[in-house]
Design a protein around this motif. Structure first.
Motif, PDB file in Angstrom:
ATOM      1  N   GLY A  19      50.149  97.137  69.304  1.00  0.00           N
ATOM      2  CA  GLY A  19      51.236  97.444  70.221  1.00  0.00           C
ATOM      3  C   GLY A  19      52.095  96.242  70.530  1.00  0.00           C
ATOM      4  O   GLY A  19      51.980  95.190  69.892  1.00  0.00           O
ATOM      5  N   ASP A  20      52.944  96.418  71.528  1.00  0.00           N
ATOM      6  CA  ASP A  20      53.839  95.331  71.901  1.00  0.00           C
ATOM      7  C   ASP A  20      53.051  94.188  72.530  1.00  0.00           C
ATOM      8  O   ASP A  20      51.899  94.342  72.921  1.00  0.00           O
ATOM      9  CB  ASP A  20      54.935  95.834  72.848  1.00  0.00           C
ATOM     10  CG  ASP A  20      54.372  96.403  74.141  1.00  0.00           C
ATOM     11  OD1 ASP A  20      53.847  95.617  74.947  1.00  0.00           O
ATOM     12  OD2 ASP A  20      54.448  97.632  74.333  1.00  0.00           O
ATOM     13  N   GLU A  72      53.231  92.641  75.375  1.00  0.00           N
ATOM     14  CA  GLU A  72      52.807  92.786  76.772  1.00  0.00           C
ATOM     15  C   GLU A  72      51.547  93.637  76.893  1.00  0.00           C
ATOM     16  O   GLU A  72      50.599  93.265  77.592  1.00  0.00           O
ATOM     17  CB  GLU A  72      53.938  93.411  77.585  1.00  0.00           C
ATOM     18  CG  GLU A  72      53.610  93.531  79.058  1.00  0.00           C
ATOM     19  CD  GLU A  72      54.752  94.127  79.844  1.00  0.00           C
ATOM     20  OE1 GLU A  72      54.460  94.843  80.821  1.00  0.00           O
ATOM     21  OE2 GLU A  72      55.922  93.873  79.504  1.00  0.00           O
ATOM     22  N   THR A  73      51.517  94.771  76.193  1.00  0.00           N
ATOM     23  CA  THR A  73      50.339  95.639  76.231  1.00  0.00           C
ATOM     24  C   THR A  73      49.130  94.932  75.620  1.00  0.00           C
ATOM     25  O   THR A  73      48.033  94.954  76.192  1.00  0.00           O
ATOM     26  CB  THR A  73      50.608  96.953  75.471  1.00  0.00           C
ATOM     27  OG1 THR A  73      51.726  97.602  76.065  1.00  0.00           O
ATOM     28  CG2 THR A  73      49.411  97.862  75.503  1.00  0.00           C
ATOM     29  N   HIS A  74      49.329  94.300  74.484  1.00  0.00           N
ATOM     30  CA  HIS A  74      48.242  93.579  73.820  1.00  0.00           C
ATOM     31  C   HIS A  74      47.661  92.507  74.745  1.00  0.00           C
ATOM     32  O   HIS A  74      46.443  92.438  74.942  1.00  0.00           O
ATOM     33  CB  HIS A  74      48.753  92.937  72.530  1.00  0.00           C
ATOM     34  CG  HIS A  74      47.734  92.087  71.850  1.00  0.00           C
ATOM     35  ND1 HIS A  74      46.771  92.629  71.033  1.00  0.00           N
ATOM     36  CD2 HIS A  74      47.503  90.755  71.885  1.00  0.00           C
ATOM     37  CE1 HIS A  74      45.992  91.654  70.585  1.00  0.00           C
ATOM     38  NE2 HIS A  74      46.420  90.509  71.090  1.00  0.00           N
ATOM     39  N   GLN A  97      47.249 102.764  70.238  1.00  0.00           N
ATOM     40  CA  GLN A  97      47.368 101.373  69.788  1.00  0.00           C
ATOM     41  C   GLN A  97      46.028 100.635  69.785  1.00  0.00           C
ATOM     42  O   GLN A  97      45.959  99.473  69.404  1.00  0.00           O
ATOM     43  CB  GLN A  97      48.345 100.615  70.680  1.00  0.00           C
ATOM     44  CG  GLN A  97      49.725 101.223  70.656  1.00  0.00           C
ATOM     45  CD  GLN A  97      50.637 100.590  71.695  1.00  0.00           C
ATOM     46  OE1 GLN A  97      50.301  99.600  72.324  1.00  0.00           O
ATOM     47  NE2 GLN A  97      51.805 101.158  71.861  1.00  0.00           N
TER      48      GLN A  97
END
Length: 72
Positions: free
Chosen positions: A19-20, A22-24, A66
């Motif tokens: 994922g992006d 920030e999510t990671h 994700q």
């Protein structure tokens, strides 16, 4: 296989988080990489997941898609 592909009562280990950025970063900072999980309940847009037997969280389907897992 992703966490989204799991059914209720499935369990296993989280092996990768995509994922992006920030999510990671948020999920890795929470310590979710290489920990055990158990799907307690699954709905169309979210699922209730127990992580390492320590805490539970409602995970949106977009985030669950994700998270790569190894199922037991």
């Amino acid at each position: 296989m992703t966490l989204l592909d799991c059914k209720a009562q499935d369990s296993g280990t989280i092996r990768a988080i995509g994922g992006d950025a920030e999510t990671h970063r948020r999920l890795v900072d929470m310590g979710l990489l290489d920990v055990g999980y158990g799907v307690r309940c699954k709905r169309k847009r979210s699922m209730l997941v127990e992580f390492c037997g320590d805490f539970s969280a409602v995970v949106a389907s977009s985030v669950a898609a994700q998270i790569e897992v190894n199922k037991r």
